[in-house]
Design an enzyme around this catalytic site. Sequence first.
Site, PDB file in Angstrom:
ATOM      1  N   ASP A  63       0.870  -1.177   0.000  1.00  0.00           N
ATOM      2  CA  ASP A  63       0.000   0.000   0.000  1.00  0.00           C
ATOM      3  C   ASP A  63       0.906   1.226   0.000  1.00  0.00           C
ATOM      4  OD1 ASP A  63      -1.609   2.148   0.650  1.00  0.00           O
ATOM      5  OD2 ASP A  63      -2.795   1.047   2.126  1.00  0.00           O
ATOM      6  N   ASN A  90       1.897   5.312 -10.719  1.00  0.00           N
ATOM      7  CA  ASN A  90       0.604   5.248 -11.408  1.00  0.00           C
ATOM      8  C   ASN A  90      -0.570   5.054 -10.437  1.00  0.00           C
ATOM      9  OD1 ASN A  90      -1.252   4.299 -13.816  1.00  0.00           O
ATOM     10  ND2 ASN A  90      -1.257   2.600 -12.350  1.00  0.00           N
ATOM     11  N   TYR A 154     -10.071  15.057  -6.316  1.00  0.00           N
ATOM     12  CA  TYR A 154      -9.234  14.328  -7.282  1.00  0.00           C
ATOM     13  C   TYR A 154      -8.354  15.297  -8.070  1.00  0.00           C
ATOM     14  CZ  TYR A 154      -8.074  11.297 -11.285  1.00  0.00           C
ATOM     15  OH  TYR A 154      -7.410  10.583 -12.267  1.00  0.00           O
ATOM     16  N   LYS A 158      -4.198  15.774  -8.844  1.00  0.00           N
ATOM     17  CA  LYS A 158      -3.600  15.637 -10.179  1.00  0.00           C
ATOM     18  C   LYS A 158      -2.851  16.918 -10.570  1.00  0.00           C
ATOM     19  CE  LYS A 158      -4.216  11.560 -10.362  1.00  0.00           C
ATOM     20  NZ  LYS A 158      -3.214  10.521 -10.682  1.00  0.00           N
ATOM     21  N   ILE A 187      -9.799   7.305 -20.478  1.00  0.00           N
ATOM     22  CA  ILE A 187      -9.306   6.048 -21.033  1.00  0.00           C
ATOM     23  C   ILE A 187     -10.289   4.945 -20.646  1.00  0.00           C
ATOM     24  CG2 ILE A 187      -7.353   4.447 -21.152  1.00  0.00           C
ATOM     25  CD1 ILE A 187      -6.604   7.348 -21.996  1.00  0.00           C
ATOM     26  N   THR A 189     -11.261   1.782 -19.308  1.00  0.00           N
ATOM     27  CA  THR A 189     -10.688   0.718 -18.467  1.00  0.00           C
ATOM     28  C   THR A 189     -11.837   0.002 -17.749  1.00  0.00           C
ATOM     29  OG1 THR A 189     -10.526   2.207 -16.585  1.00  0.00           O
ATOM     30  CG2 THR A 189      -8.570   2.033 -17.963  1.00  0.00           C
TER      31      THR A 189
HETATM   32  N1  LIG Z   1      -8.592   5.731 -16.478  1.00  0.00           N
HETATM   33  C1  LIG Z   1      -8.604   7.000 -16.853  1.00  0.00           C
HETATM   34  O1  LIG Z   1      -9.481   7.433 -17.620  1.00  0.00           O
HETATM   35  C2  LIG Z   1      -7.530   7.948 -16.366  1.00  0.00           C
HETATM   36  C3  LIG Z   1      -7.484   9.225 -16.938  1.00  0.00           C
HETATM   37  C4  LIG Z   1      -6.497  10.113 -16.519  1.00  0.00           C
HETATM   38  C5  LIG Z   1      -5.577   9.731 -15.560  1.00  0.00           C
HETATM   39  N2  LIG Z   1      -5.644   8.490 -15.020  1.00  0.00           N
HETATM   40  C6  LIG Z   1      -4.635   8.153 -13.998  1.00  0.00           C
HETATM   41  O2  LIG Z   1      -4.038   6.913 -14.350  1.00  0.00           O
HETATM   42  C7  LIG Z   1      -3.704   6.183 -13.170  1.00  0.00           C
HETATM   43  C8  LIG Z   1      -4.326   4.800 -13.220  1.00  0.00           C
HETATM   44  O3  LIG Z   1      -5.728   4.921 -13.357  1.00  0.00           O
HETATM   45  P1  LIG Z   1      -6.673   3.659 -13.691  1.00  0.00           P
HETATM   46  O4  LIG Z   1      -7.871   4.193 -14.365  1.00  0.00           O
HETATM   47  O5  LIG Z   1      -5.885   2.594 -14.328  1.00  0.00           O
HETATM   48  O6  LIG Z   1      -7.103   3.238 -12.200  1.00  0.00           O
HETATM   49  P2  LIG Z   1      -7.578   1.815 -11.618  1.00  0.00           P
HETATM   50  O7  LIG Z   1      -8.419   2.113 -10.432  1.00  0.00           O
HETATM   51  O8  LIG Z   1      -8.124   0.962 -12.702  1.00  0.00           O
HETATM   52  O9  LIG Z   1      -6.193   1.180 -11.143  1.00  0.00           O
HETATM   53  C9  LIG Z   1      -5.473   1.727 -10.072  1.00  0.00           C
HETATM   54  C10 LIG Z   1      -4.614   0.631  -9.454  1.00  0.00           C
HETATM   55  O10 LIG Z   1      -3.932   1.214  -8.352  1.00  0.00           O
HETATM   56  C11 LIG Z   1      -4.035   0.347  -7.230  1.00  0.00           C
HETATM   57  N3  LIG Z   1      -3.960   1.139  -5.998  1.00  0.00           N
HETATM   58  C12 LIG Z   1      -4.861   2.039  -5.542  1.00  0.00           C
HETATM   59  N4  LIG Z   1      -4.472   2.538  -4.356  1.00  0.00           N
HETATM   60  C13 LIG Z   1      -3.274   1.958  -4.057  1.00  0.00           C
HETATM   61  C14 LIG Z   1      -2.369   2.042  -2.972  1.00  0.00           C
HETATM   62  N5  LIG Z   1      -2.642   2.823  -1.919  1.00  0.00           N
HETATM   63  N6  LIG Z   1      -1.244   1.304  -3.005  1.00  0.00           N
HETATM   64  C15 LIG Z   1      -0.988   0.478  -4.054  1.00  0.00           C
HETATM   65  N7  LIG Z   1      -1.811   0.337  -5.108  1.00  0.00           N
HETATM   66  C16 LIG Z   1      -2.938   1.059  -5.119  1.00  0.00           C
HETATM   67  C17 LIG Z   1      -5.383  -0.345  -7.390  1.00  0.00           C
HETATM   68  O11 LIG Z   1      -5.446  -1.560  -6.658  1.00  0.00           O
HETATM   69  C18 LIG Z   1      -5.451  -0.536  -8.895  1.00  0.00           C
HETATM   70  O12 LIG Z   1      -4.873  -1.757  -9.299  1.00  0.00           O
HETATM   71  C19 LIG Z   1      -4.180   7.038 -11.992  1.00  0.00           C
HETATM   72  O13 LIG Z   1      -3.082   7.791 -11.505  1.00  0.00           O
HETATM   73  C20 LIG Z   1      -5.212   7.951 -12.623  1.00  0.00           C
HETATM   74  O14 LIG Z   1      -5.345   9.162 -11.916  1.00  0.00           O
HETATM   75  C21 LIG Z   1      -6.606   7.593 -15.391  1.00  0.00           C
END
Ligand SMILES: NC(=O)c1ccc[n+]([C@@H]2O[C@H](COP(=O)([O-])OP(=O)(O)OC[C@H]3O[C@@H](n4cnc5c(N)ncnc54)[C@H](O)[C@@H]3O)[C@@H](O)[C@H]2O)c1
Length: 254
Positions: A63, A90, A154, A158, A187, A189
Amino acid sequence: MRGLLNKTAIVTGGAQGLGKAIVQRLSEEGCRVWLVDLQEGGHETAYEISQATGYPVMFQQLDISKEEEISHFITNLTATGEQLDILVNNAAAFIFKGVDATPKEWEAILRVNVIGTSTMTRYCTPLLKKSEHASIINLSSVSGFVGQSSFATYNATKFAIRGLTKCWAIDLSPFGIRVNTVCPGYIWTEAFENSCAQLGISVEDEDRRVSQMHILGRQGKPEEVASAVAFLASDDASFITGEDLMVDGGYLAK
Ligand SMILES: NC(=O)c1ccc[n+]([C@@H]2O[C@H](COP(=O)([O-])OP(=O)(O)OC[C@H]3O[C@@H](n4cnc5c(N)ncnc54)[C@H](O)[C@@H]3O)[C@@H](O)[C@H]2O)c1
């Protein structure tokens, strides 16, 4: 991409979503990758990717908001003589609140997105300093540039990620460590599909609404973010530091 073969990378939040695509891409480029995540399922993801690419992908359950867990992991890496060339910050928590956000909610999101990211970076820096081509890539977002309704918690984190990147780029430049930010638009996902399910809205309708925000007329794919991360980590980006790389289908161009 040049210079990624046999590099060692840590990717936080690698069990799913963008992090998983980043682990996959760095592994395809020939990196040894440490997939770090809260979720136990990261173990399976690491195994599958390693089987597919033929390069080692190791899993560490951790974590990033817990300093002692990071300290333990990095102490072990150091003791085993592991090198470290690339850190991808990430992992993130997603708490969407506006002016009504409580101190508890602020603490929860800051603890992961800002303090967790900073603590990972702090502990990884001594190892990165030993690498000749080290690079840190932090995940921000279009949410790090603009206001969005009820997103204050959020978006503040960022915006903060972009500030950390610029300060660290200056502080770590004497050691040859480049620090950059990747800023995705929306994105597609699992998290997107889950949030539609939670809100009881159709994935297709929400995709149509969100797609219109990008001048390319669609959401991005995790692989498109992963290729930007791989580029910034590679020697092809050797003169790029302190930069925000938009991967947003033109979201901010309007
Ligand atoms: N998905 C999007 O549309 C999008 C857009 C812009 C930016 N982002 C950024 O991209 C990154 C990933 O986003 P995502 O959509 O893949 O998110 P997601 O929620 O699908 O994945 C995040 C991962 O981080 C892990 N995680 C969360 N808290 C944690 C902690 N305290 N310690 C260790 N692991 C931890 C989770 O278990 C998960 O596997 C983030 O920084 C997000 O802000 C995402």
